[in-house]
Write a protein that holds these residues in place. Structure first.
Motif, PDB file in Angstrom:
ATOM      1  N   LYS B  12       0.821  -1.305   0.001  1.00 36.33           N
ATOM      2  CA  LYS B  12      -0.075   0.043   0.010  1.00 36.33           C
ATOM      3  C   LYS B  12       1.021   1.305   0.008  1.00 36.33           C
ATOM      4  O   LYS B  12       1.900   1.404   0.955  1.00 36.33           O
ATOM      5  N   PHE B  14       0.912   5.659  -0.464  1.00 36.94           N
ATOM      6  CA  PHE B  14       0.500   6.822  -0.547  1.00 36.94           C
ATOM      7  C   PHE B  14       1.535   7.651  -1.190  1.00 36.94           C
ATOM      8  O   PHE B  14       2.499   7.355  -1.277  1.00 36.94           O
ATOM      9  N   PRO B  15       0.938   9.041  -1.668  1.00 37.13           N
ATOM     10  CA  PRO B  15       1.891   9.645  -2.334  1.00 37.13           C
ATOM     11  C   PRO B  15       3.162   9.809  -1.827  1.00 37.13           C
ATOM     12  O   PRO B  15       3.169  10.479  -0.679  1.00 37.13           O
ATOM     13  N   LEU B  53     -11.022   0.142   4.841  1.00 35.37           N
ATOM     14  CA  LEU B  53     -10.971   1.515   4.987  1.00 35.37           C
ATOM     15  C   LEU B  53      -9.679   2.172   3.874  1.00 35.37           C
ATOM     16  O   LEU B  53     -10.338   3.018   3.078  1.00 35.37           O
ATOM     17  N   TYR B  54      -8.970   1.395   3.595  1.00 37.55           N
ATOM     18  CA  TYR B  54      -8.041   1.495   2.338  1.00 37.55           C
ATOM     19  C   TYR B  54      -7.944   0.635   1.618  1.00 37.55           C
ATOM     20  O   TYR B  54      -8.285  -0.551   2.045  1.00 37.55           O
ATOM     21  N   HIS B  55      -7.487   0.907   0.512  1.00 36.57           N
ATOM     22  CA  HIS B  55      -7.353  -0.318  -0.518  1.00 36.57           C
ATOM     23  C   HIS B  55      -6.054  -0.660  -0.878  1.00 36.57           C
ATOM     24  O   HIS B  55      -5.395   0.301  -1.340  1.00 36.57           O
ATOM     25  N   HIS B  69     -12.872  -8.710  -0.595  1.00 34.48           N
ATOM     26  CA  HIS B  69     -12.302  -7.493  -0.960  1.00 34.48           C
ATOM     27  C   HIS B  69     -13.363  -6.733  -0.119  1.00 34.48           C
ATOM     28  O   HIS B  69     -14.405  -6.405  -0.725  1.00 34.48           O
ATOM     29  N   PHE B  70     -12.904  -5.933   0.867  1.00 29.20           N
ATOM     30  CA  PHE B  70     -13.614  -5.071   1.489  1.00 29.20           C
ATOM     31  C   PHE B  70     -13.654  -3.777   0.992  1.00 29.20           C
ATOM     32  O   PHE B  70     -12.785  -3.233   0.587  1.00 29.20           O
ATOM     33  N   THR B  71     -14.871  -3.120   0.699  1.00 24.88           N
ATOM     34  CA  THR B  71     -14.853  -1.919   0.285  1.00 24.88           C
ATOM     35  C   THR B  71     -14.901  -0.704   1.238  1.00 24.88           C
ATOM     36  O   THR B  71     -14.660   0.560   0.921  1.00 24.88           O
TER      37      THR B  71
END
Ligand SMILES: Nc1ncnc2c1ncn2[C@@H]1O[C@H](COP(=O)(O)OP(=O)(O)OP(=O)(O)O)[C@@H](O)[C@H]1O
Ligand SMILES: [Mg+2]
Lengths: 356, 504
Positions: B12, B14-15, B53-55, B69-71
């Motif tokens: 995962k 992040f920018p 909460l995050y993908h 796959h939780f959304t």
């Protein structure tokens, strides 16, 4: 297959830029359908809008003229947004600013151009500022919700100006029309390039620059940002939040008030009914779309200017009803605001019924 | 044993930050699985990925052998995965009952209040919790608020519970109670993912431990395979734990003189009752006591956040009883508050801006009305490297920092001014071992330069290690002093329960 909507963890700068662009294109497609239904080739119509709004000196100047009050009011509203304060009373503040400027122009007895300009500016600034400042005091002192106060005071301001132009300030030579006498030459902004473009536009750009510096470079702006982000922490760090709330609302209203000055001194040369056709409300949308940035306010205001001028031309050239123009503008706004959704969420196709 | 949850190669980003690089681990049914790792290693992020909460950018998850796959957290909750966050969110103006009700599924429009109340009360009784359903949430301690979060999940009947640093805000007694609850849940076959920086707790409760380092899972150890040393070495790797030494050089000069202080709380009861204390120059004065016996009120009274009803506070010769937070800061008090999120930081501003929150008026950081951006940036660079703050790309909001790193930002800000007096509430809460040691070093070094510290902590080991003197509080009163070189945990424990003792 299943369609799911997910919150985005982060949104890239590219997305934040491209989503509004795409949404404008989509809006143009939709509106194109409408135009087609009216029996007009949409491409012709769009070419016409663009040509009218930016294709000629006259068109361009009109666009800038329309954008001017929007920039002022948008800056004012977005300044308050920075501190999580919702000033939706820019409309009333514009009226009060216009009123203050008019009083100086007509009744102060001043004749020197620069003296008049400066006094009119101060009057508009203070009138608009105090008008919003009322909400500031109520909010800072007694926690009265500023949304309601600023909104309600719009009506008071507009009706009060109406009273003045129907009553004591009515031009005796005006054939009983509800308007004041014309300003003298000395009380008017300069015009440029033989068009209606006036100093107000440049004043607005200058204001944007000042506001940017104020927010991003000064100690005061820093405090505003801290208070906006976490008032409790700000108080703990010794910042005086009450004073800041008043100051921000005052400044926010003052800048909107200058929009009123710019309209009466740059364009209409008198106070009359409907000096602002909802600029104060459009400013809320502008501030929202501009995401708190002064540069953003200018860009969005110019875009609005194009819509207003181009929309008018549609009406004139093809005799489309005014309602059509509004519908067109509404569509663009609708999709612009809608693009916000795609900046925050993403829509995804997932294989298999068991998506989770 | 078939696994309940399998996480494979999760990545995962992040920018500008790789939060999770490559993480794999499994959770068996009925297992208590601990995640261990330094601040910013990616524990919370991993749990947020797990609950939807995050993908993840890549990687797979399987729940009971079935790919998922939780959304959203609601999605994962409906499949029996519940999480108590490091920074939890309740509606402060509402009662405990209402807050719990909000979390329940399928509550009819016109609900039977009694029915739900009984259901909640039954749970509270089963786990022997001390919680009043009718109390307003804002009046409760952070520890109590955590119980509410837990009850929410228990009522939803989760098969996997995730607790992100639950014990950071609990007293040792509450921690024991939590562990009892966790064991009970374990017996019911539920699985638990537990996150903590406290080695003692990890050793006590874990069936297995997975160690995260810089976003990767580097090892999973079973109960027999680990001990505190092994875990610490794996977690810290090559990094050295800062070393410090205490030298006794406390003077007899009194810098802070608290006389007969009384402070009442929101319920009108006495938080501090005729409390007197003298703080000497260069001293580290530890305050021991079961949480809720007035420590927080003491800190807030000293830093001007709380109204003083009776008594006086003198700083040197200056009476500063009725000054505001600002004024007391000017007289040289630094404060590490208990409730970091609400008064410690401005979450939307970046690290640099947060670091100058109390010194923004200092001529160092401004030229007239303008800010000196260069000085502010340089200050940030220096603090970030000195306190090893993992801050992400420049200009990113503090809100995105990991819990421990937010804590470091506050400490860096408060301690950088060379304060004369430091009031620290649980300063190492949520910090990994290395960072906690570093903060200890900073406090001790500060004492060497003449800074006086009031150290309020729950961890008796921490108090015994750092303090020159320990004052014990009970029900808002000073019970007595203990000398950390001569006293024992047991003795302090007795005093904490209210047993009076002669002053040394
Ligand atoms: N939403 C986000 N945007 C940008 N960066 C993020 C975000 N969430 C987490 N990060 C970054 O990811 C890294 C891992 O953070 P995380 O909160 O998972 O750490 P942690 O292991 O829980 O640490 P701690 O023990 O301090 O709580 C940090 O460097 C953090 O700054
Ligand atoms: Mg964390």
């Amino acid at each position: 297959m299943k369609l799911v909507i997910e919150r985005r963890d982060t949104s890239s700068a590219l997305l934040r830029f491209s989503a509004p662009m795409v949404s404008i294109v989509v809006a143009l497609l939709f509106a194109g359908g409408l135009i087609l239904a009216a029996g007009i080739n949409p491409l012709d119509a769009y070419r016409e809008i663009l040509y009218e709004a930016v294709g000629s000196t006259y068109g361009l100047s009109e666009t800038l003229v329309k954008a001017t009050p929007l920039i002022f009011a948008g800056l004012g509203v977005s300044l308050a947004f920075r501190m999580q304060i919702w000033n939706i009373g820019a409309e009333g503040q514009i009226y009060m600013g216009a009123m203050g400027a008019t009083w100086v122009a007509l009744f102060s007895g001043l004749e020197n151009h620069w003296l008049l300009m400066i006094t009119m500016f101060c009057a508009a600034f203070i009138c608009g500022g105090l008008w919003a400042g009322v909400a500031g005091v109520l909010r800072a002192r007694w926690r009265v919700n500023e949304v309601i106060v600023t909104l309600m005071m719009n009506y008071i301001a507009i009706l009060f100006v109406n009273y003045l132009i129907y009553g004591p300030w009515r031009d005796p030579q005006g054939f009983n029309f509800p308007l004041t006498a014309q300003f003298s030459e000395a009380a008017r902004f300069a015009n440029f390039f033989d068009t209606r473009l006036h100093s107000g536009f440049f004043l607005a750009l200058f204001c944007a620059l000042l506001l940017y510096l104020l927010m991003e470079r000064t100690v005061w702006g820093y405090q505003i940002k801290v208070i906006g982000s976490n008032p409790q922490a700000a108080r703990y760090a010794g910042m005086r939040t009450g004073v800041a709330i008043f100051a921000v609302l005052f400044l926010s209203g003052a800048i909107a008030g200058v929009a009123g000055l710019s309209e009466v001194a740059g364009l209409q040369y008198r106070l009359q009914h409907g000096i602002s056709s909802g600029y104060g409300y459009t400013a809320i949308i502008i501030a929202w779309l501009a995401r708190r940035s002064a540069l953003g306010v200018i860009i969005v205001s110019l875009l609005m200017g194009i819509l207003l001028v181009g929309g008018d031309s549609l009406q004139m050239l093809w005799q489309l009803p005014i309602a059509f123009v509004y519908a067109f503008q509404g569509l663009i706004l609708f999709f612009l605001l809608g693009s916000d959704f795609f900046i925050q969420y993403r829509v995804k196709l997932i294989k298999g019924a068991q998506g989770g | 044993m078939p696994e309940l949850l399998q996480i494979q190669n999760i990545r995962k980003t992040f920018p500008g930050v790789v939060a999770l690089d490559d993480v794999s681990f499994t959770v068996a049914p009925g297992e208590i699985h601990t995640l261990l790792g330094e601040n910013g290693a990616g524990k919370s992020t991993l749990m947020n990925v797990l609950t939807g909460l995050y993908h993840p950018d890549s990687g797979h998850m399987q729940l009971a052998g079935e790919p998922v796959h939780f959304t959203s957290p609601r999605d994962s909750l409906s499949r029996g995965i519940g999480m108590v966050h490091q920074h939890f969110m309740l509606v402060p103006a509402h009662s405990v009952f209402e807050n719990i009700l909000l979390a329940l599924e399928r509550v009819p429009q016109f609900y039977n209040r009694k029915h739900y109340q009984q259901k909640m009360q039954k749970l509270i009784d089963t786990f022997e919790l001390d919680l009043d359903l009718d109390a307003d949430v804002w009046k409760l301690s952070i520890g109590a608020q955590q119980w509410i979060e837990l009850i929410k999940l228990l009522l939803r009947d989760c098969r996997l519970l995730i607790l992100d640093e639950p014990t950071a805000v609990l007293t040792p007694q509450e921690t024991d109670r939590l562990f009892k609850v966790l064991r009970l849940l374990q017996q019911q076959g539920k699985s638990i993912i537990f996150i903590s920086h406290k080695m003692r707790e990890v050793m006590e409760i874990s069936d297995r431990v997975t160690i995260l380092k810089k976003g990767s899972s580097i090892a999973t150890l079973k109960r027999a395979e680990f001990n505190a040393d092994i875990l610490a070495r794996l977690m810290i790797g090559q990094d050295r734990i800062p070393e410090w030494q205490k030298n006794l050089q406390m003077s007899e000069k009194v810098v802070l003189d608290i006389r007969n202080l009384s402070v009442r709380n929101d319920r009108g009861l006495a938080d501090l009752d005729d409390f007197s204390l003298q703080l000497k120059e260069g001293e580290i004065l530890g305050i021991a006591g079961v949480a809720g016996n007035g420590q927080k009120a003491l800190a807030e009274a000293l830093t001007g956040l709380k109204e003083i009803n009776k008594g006086k506070i003198f700083a040197g010769d200056m009476d500063m009883t009725h000054s505001t937070a600002r004024a007391s800061y000017i007289s040289g008090i630094a404060h590490i508050p208990e409730d970091r999120k609400s008064i410690g930081i401005a979450p939307d501003l970046d690290v640099a801006d947060n670091l100058i929150m109390k010194s923004f008026k200092n001529t160092l950081f401004r030229r007239g009305v303008f800010q000196n951006r260069r000085a502010i940036r340089r200050n940030a660079e220096e603090k970030v490297s000195r306190f090893a703050i993992k801050a992400g790309p420049e200009g990113s909001p503090v809100r995105y920092l990991s819990g421990g790193n937010i804590q470091k930002v506050i400490i860096a800000r408060e301690l950088s001014e060379q304060p004369r007096v430091l009031v620290a509430l649980y300063p190492t809460r949520g910090l990994d071992i290395g960072s906690a040691e570093y903060i200890h070093k900073v406090i001790v070094d500060g004492a060497g330069r003449g800074m006086s510290t009031i150290l309020i902590a729950e961890d008796l080991d921490e108090l015994l290690k750092l303090s020159d003197r320990i004052a014990v509080m009970f029900r808002g009163r000073l019970i007595g002093y203990a000398d950390p070189r001569q006293t024992s945990r047991e003795e302090i424990g007795l005093m904490m329960s209210g047993e009076q003792r002669e002053q040394p």
